[in-house]
Every structure is written in C-alpha cells, then in structure tokens.
Scaffold this motif. Structure first.
Motif, PDB file in Angstrom:
ATOM      1  N   ARG A  54       0.828  -1.209   0.000  1.00 24.58           N
ATOM      2  CA  ARG A  54       0.000   0.000   0.000  1.00 24.58           C
ATOM      3  C   ARG A  54       0.870   1.270   0.000  1.00 24.58           C
ATOM      4  NH1 ARG A  54      -2.707  -1.255   4.286  1.00 24.58           N
ATOM      5  NH2 ARG A  54      -4.431  -2.292   3.240  1.00 24.58           N
ATOM      6  N   SER A  55       1.954   1.249   0.765  1.00 27.66           N
ATOM      7  CA  SER A  55       2.814   2.428   0.905  1.00 27.66           C
ATOM      8  C   SER A  55       3.733   2.640  -0.289  1.00 27.66           C
ATOM      9  CB  SER A  55       3.673   2.292   2.166  1.00 27.66           C
ATOM     10  OG  SER A  55       4.624   1.249   1.988  1.00 27.66           O
ATOM     11  N   GLY A  56       3.840   1.632  -1.149  1.00 32.05           N
ATOM     12  CA  GLY A  56       4.740   1.744  -2.292  1.00 32.05           C
ATOM     13  C   GLY A  56       6.184   1.426  -1.949  1.00 32.05           C
ATOM     14  N   GLN A  57       6.423   0.870  -0.752  1.00 35.46           N
ATOM     15  CA  GLN A  57       7.795   0.503  -0.388  1.00 35.46           C
ATOM     16  C   GLN A  57       8.344  -0.564  -1.314  1.00 35.46           C
ATOM     17  OE1 GLN A  57       7.449  -0.634   3.749  1.00 35.46           O
ATOM     18  NE2 GLN A  57       8.250   1.337   4.407  1.00 35.46           N
ATOM     19  N   ILE A  58       7.453  -1.395  -1.847  1.00 36.50           N
ATOM     20  CA  ILE A  58       7.884  -2.414  -2.800  1.00 36.50           C
ATOM     21  C   ILE A  58       7.213  -2.135  -4.142  1.00 36.50           C
ATOM     22  CG2 ILE A  58       6.102  -4.096  -2.189  1.00 36.50           C
ATOM     23  CD1 ILE A  58       8.367  -6.245  -2.672  1.00 36.50           C
ATOM     24  N   THR A  59       8.027  -2.206  -5.177  1.00 37.37           N
ATOM     25  CA  THR A  59       7.542  -2.057  -6.551  1.00 37.37           C
ATOM     26  C   THR A  59       8.042  -3.251  -7.337  1.00 37.37           C
ATOM     27  OG1 THR A  59       7.666   0.344  -6.372  1.00 37.37           O
ATOM     28  CG2 THR A  59       7.536  -0.572  -8.586  1.00 37.37           C
ATOM     29  N   VAL A  60       7.127  -3.918  -8.041  1.00 38.47           N
ATOM     30  CA  VAL A  60       7.493  -5.084  -8.845  1.00 38.47           C
ATOM     31  C   VAL A  60       7.354  -4.721 -10.314  1.00 38.47           C
ATOM     32  CG1 VAL A  60       6.902  -7.458  -9.407  1.00 38.47           C
ATOM     33  CG2 VAL A  60       6.813  -6.681  -7.026  1.00 38.47           C
ATOM     34  N   PHE A  61       8.463  -4.856 -11.041  1.00 36.18           N
ATOM     35  CA  PHE A  61       8.457  -4.577 -12.482  1.00 36.18           C
ATOM     36  C   PHE A  61       8.124  -5.827 -13.284  1.00 36.18           C
ATOM     37  CE2 PHE A  61      11.975  -1.744 -10.829  1.00 36.18           C
ATOM     38  CZ  PHE A  61      11.174  -0.634 -10.686  1.00 36.18           C
ATOM     39  N   ALA A  62       8.644  -6.966 -12.830  1.00 39.37           N
ATOM     40  CA  ALA A  62       8.416  -8.234 -13.536  1.00 39.37           C
ATOM     41  C   ALA A  62       8.416  -9.367 -12.519  1.00 39.37           C
ATOM     42  CB  ALA A  62       9.502  -8.463 -14.583  1.00 39.37           C
ATOM     43  N   ILE A  63       7.503 -10.313 -12.726  1.00 42.00           N
ATOM     44  CA  ILE A  63       7.412 -11.471 -11.843  1.00 42.00           C
ATOM     45  C   ILE A  63       6.962 -12.665 -12.688  1.00 42.00           C
ATOM     46  CG2 ILE A  63       5.052 -10.906 -11.128  1.00 42.00           C
ATOM     47  CD1 ILE A  63       5.848 -11.925  -8.295  1.00 42.00           C
ATOM     48  N   GLU A  64       7.730 -13.747 -12.602  1.00 35.04           N
ATOM     49  CA  GLU A  64       7.430 -14.925 -13.428  1.00 35.04           C
ATOM     50  C   GLU A  64       7.672 -16.194 -12.625  1.00 35.04           C
ATOM     51  OE1 GLU A  64       9.022 -17.181 -17.443  1.00 35.04           O
ATOM     52  OE2 GLU A  64       9.779 -15.193 -16.976  1.00 35.04           O
ATOM     53  N   ALA A  65       6.693 -17.082 -12.649  1.00 37.41           N
ATOM     54  CA  ALA A  65       6.783 -18.354 -11.927  1.00 37.41           C
ATOM     55  C   ALA A  65       7.253 -19.464 -12.848  1.00 37.41           C
ATOM     56  CB  ALA A  65       5.427 -18.716 -11.342  1.00 37.41           C
ATOM     57  N   LYS A  66       8.021 -20.391 -12.279  1.00 37.66           N
ATOM     58  CA  LYS A  66       8.433 -21.590 -13.011  1.00 37.66           C
ATOM     59  C   LYS A  66       8.695 -22.704 -11.997  1.00 37.66           C
ATOM     60  CE  LYS A  66      12.934 -19.452 -13.292  1.00 37.66           C
ATOM     61  NZ  LYS A  66      13.796 -18.680 -14.104  1.00 37.66           N
ATOM     62  N   ALA A  67       8.711 -23.915 -12.464  1.00 40.00           N
ATOM     63  CA  ALA A  67       9.015 -25.089 -11.632  1.00 40.00           C
ATOM     64  C   ALA A  67       8.105 -25.164 -10.406  1.00 40.00           C
ATOM     65  CB  ALA A  67      10.492 -25.090 -11.230  1.00 40.00           C
ATOM     66  N   GLN A  68       6.811 -25.031 -10.645  1.00 39.07           N
ATOM     67  CA  GLN A  68       5.829 -25.079  -9.562  1.00 39.07           C
ATOM     68  C   GLN A  68       5.478 -26.521  -9.208  1.00 39.07           C
ATOM     69  OE1 GLN A  68       1.653 -23.869 -10.381  1.00 39.07           O
ATOM     70  NE2 GLN A  68       2.102 -22.232  -8.928  1.00 39.07           N
ATOM     71  N   ILE A  83      10.447 -18.175  -8.440  1.00 37.30           N
ATOM     72  CA  ILE A  83       9.939 -16.910  -8.972  1.00 37.30           C
ATOM     73  C   ILE A  83      11.115 -16.037  -9.407  1.00 37.30           C
ATOM     74  CG2 ILE A  83       8.715 -14.770  -8.399  1.00 37.30           C
ATOM     75  CD1 ILE A  83       6.757 -16.987  -8.219  1.00 37.30           C
ATOM     76  N   SER A  84      11.105 -15.620 -10.675  1.00 32.31           N
ATOM     77  CA  SER A  84      12.044 -14.596 -11.138  1.00 32.31           C
ATOM     78  C   SER A  84      11.386 -13.255 -10.839  1.00 32.31           C
ATOM     79  CB  SER A  84      12.299 -14.723 -12.635  1.00 32.31           C
ATOM     80  OG  SER A  84      12.931 -15.941 -12.910  1.00 32.31           O
ATOM     81  N   LEU A  85      12.115 -12.403 -10.123  1.00 33.36           N
ATOM     82  CA  LEU A  85      11.536 -11.158  -9.641  1.00 33.36           C
ATOM     83  C   LEU A  85      12.464  -9.982  -9.926  1.00 33.36           C
ATOM     84  CD1 LEU A  85       9.220  -9.896  -7.936  1.00 33.36           C
ATOM     85  CD2 LEU A  85      10.583 -10.417  -5.919  1.00 33.36           C
ATOM     86  N   LYS A  86      11.886  -8.940 -10.501  1.00 34.66           N
ATOM     87  CA  LYS A  86      12.613  -7.685 -10.716  1.00 34.66           C
ATOM     88  C   LYS A  86      11.759  -6.566 -10.140  1.00 34.66           C
ATOM     89  CE  LYS A  86      15.113  -9.172 -14.701  1.00 34.66           C
ATOM     90  NZ  LYS A  86      15.754  -8.891 -15.921  1.00 34.66           N
ATOM     91  N   GLY A  87      12.388  -5.731  -9.351  1.00 36.24           N
ATOM     92  CA  GLY A  87      11.673  -4.615  -8.756  1.00 36.24           C
ATOM     93  C   GLY A  87      12.585  -3.854  -7.825  1.00 36.24           C
ATOM     94  N   LYS A  88      11.967  -3.219  -6.824  1.00 38.01           N
ATOM     95  CA  LYS A  88      12.767  -2.536  -5.809  1.00 38.01           C
ATOM     96  C   LYS A  88      12.024  -2.550  -4.493  1.00 38.01           C
ATOM     97  CE  LYS A  88      11.240   2.159  -6.698  1.00 38.01           C
ATOM     98  NZ  LYS A  88      11.597   3.537  -6.844  1.00 38.01           N
ATOM     99  N   TYR A  89      12.775  -2.630  -3.423  1.00 39.64           N
ATOM    100  CA  TYR A  89      12.228  -2.546  -2.076  1.00 39.64           C
ATOM    101  C   TYR A  89      12.848  -1.319  -1.438  1.00 39.64           C
ATOM    102  CZ  TYR A  89      11.094  -3.502   2.743  1.00 39.64           C
ATOM    103  OH  TYR A  89      10.623  -3.392   4.028  1.00 39.64           O
ATOM    104  N   ILE A  90      12.011  -0.332  -1.150  1.00 36.25           N
ATOM    105  CA  ILE A  90      12.419   1.008  -0.769  1.00 36.25           C
ATOM    106  C   ILE A  90      13.276   1.506  -1.942  1.00 36.25           C
ATOM    107  CG2 ILE A  90      13.433   2.476   1.006  1.00 36.25           C
ATOM    108  CD1 ILE A  90      12.593   0.324   3.060  1.00 36.25           C
ATOM    109  N   ASP A  91      14.577   1.681  -1.788  1.00 36.20           N
ATOM    110  CA  ASP A  91      15.394   2.094  -2.937  1.00 36.20           C
ATOM    111  C   ASP A  91      16.414   1.029  -3.319  1.00 36.20           C
ATOM    112  OD1 ASP A  91      14.219   4.571  -3.529  1.00 36.20           O
ATOM    113  OD2 ASP A  91      15.270   5.504  -1.852  1.00 36.20           O
ATOM    114  N   LYS A  92      16.243  -0.179  -2.784  1.00 42.23           N
ATOM    115  CA  LYS A  92      17.181  -1.267  -3.071  1.00 42.23           C
ATOM    116  C   LYS A  92      16.636  -2.113  -4.216  1.00 42.23           C
ATOM    117  CE  LYS A  92      19.341  -5.277  -1.043  1.00 42.23           C
ATOM    118  NZ  LYS A  92      19.328  -6.250   0.022  1.00 42.23           N
ATOM    119  N   PRO A  93      17.431  -2.285  -5.292  1.00 42.45           N
ATOM    120  CA  PRO A  93      16.965  -3.108  -6.414  1.00 42.45           C
ATOM    121  C   PRO A  93      16.798  -4.575  -6.015  1.00 42.45           C
ATOM    122  CG  PRO A  93      19.070  -2.027  -6.934  1.00 42.45           C
ATOM    123  CD  PRO A  93      18.752  -1.736  -5.510  1.00 42.45           C
ATOM    124  N   ILE A  94      15.801  -5.200  -6.602  1.00 41.09           N
ATOM    125  CA  ILE A  94      15.576  -6.638  -6.459  1.00 41.09           C
ATOM    126  C   ILE A  94      15.680  -7.217  -7.867  1.00 41.09           C
ATOM    127  CG2 ILE A  94      13.960  -8.460  -5.825  1.00 41.09           C
ATOM    128  CD1 ILE A  94      12.500  -6.342  -4.094  1.00 41.09           C
TER     129      ILE A  94
END
Length: 122
Positions: A54-68, A83-94
């Motif tokens: 809700r606060s926007g602390q986490i932003t997800v640009f791309a998320i993809e599931a595999k090997a479920q 899960i392959s994940l690209k985004g940012k948490y606060i200002d730290k890249p994920i």
C-alpha cells in the motif's frame, strides 16, 4: 475445476496482484492470520505485508513463476515455486530468483494463504 487447477489459478492471481499492487485482491487471497518468512529471516503478518504494498515501499516490475509443485492434503495445498523477480524494495533493487513455499487452506470454498516463506537462490 480440480483442486490443483484452483490453486494454480489462485497462484496466478496472487502474482498478478503483487505486480499490480492490487491491495483488494491481496486482502482476499491472504488469511488474516498469515505469517510469512522473508529472505532476511524476518517474519511479517498480513497487515505488515499489505502496508508494504500500500505504501509503495515495494515495486514489482516483472514477476514470473516456473518449476511449480503442488501437494494437496485434504483442505490444504502446499506450493513450492521458483519466482524470477525484478523490482525494488524502498530504494534497493531486487533482481533474482527466489524459491517460495506457500500454504493455502480452503475456508468455505475460498482458498487463502495461511503461511509462506521465501529464500533467494544463488
């Protein structure tokens, strides 16, 4: 729809809700007493998880599931998924691949995540 198909659909809905920061869908999919272990060892509740989105602390640009993998045990489903994940948490890249374990439980024909954990794969 089979139980496995229901869980697959809920997993897809969960990832879409995370990517789109859809708080209403997340609220529907997560049980009020959820506990989730983050890769750093911190345990968060549903309220804390929703606040992060809700606060926007986490932003997800791309998320993809595999090997479920899904195991159904009566009214409970255990899911493990990479899960392959690209985004940012606060200002730290994920940017990485994470292994998630989620426990879904059926409450009056409505599946909800009651527990989960996540580790980063190297």
């Amino acid at each position: 729809m089979s139980t496995t198909d229901q869980i697959i659909a809920n997993e897809e809905a969960l990832l879409l809700a995370i990517k789109n920061r859809d708080i209403n869908s997340l609220d529907n999919l997560l049980h009020d007493d959820l506990l989730f272990n983050l890769p750093n060892g911190q345990t968060v509740t549903k309220a804390e998880d929703l606040d992060t989105h809700r606060s926007g602390q986490i932003t997800v640009f791309a998320i993809e599931a595999k090997a479920q993998q899904i195991n159904i045990i009566e009214d409970t489903a255990i899911v493990t998924v990479k899960i392959s994940l690209k985004g940012k948490y606060i200002d730290k890249p994920i940017d990485g691949t994470f292994c998630y374990l989620r426990v879904w439980k059926n409450f009056n024909n409505h599946w909800k995540v009651v527990a989960g954990s996540c580790i980063e794969l190297h």
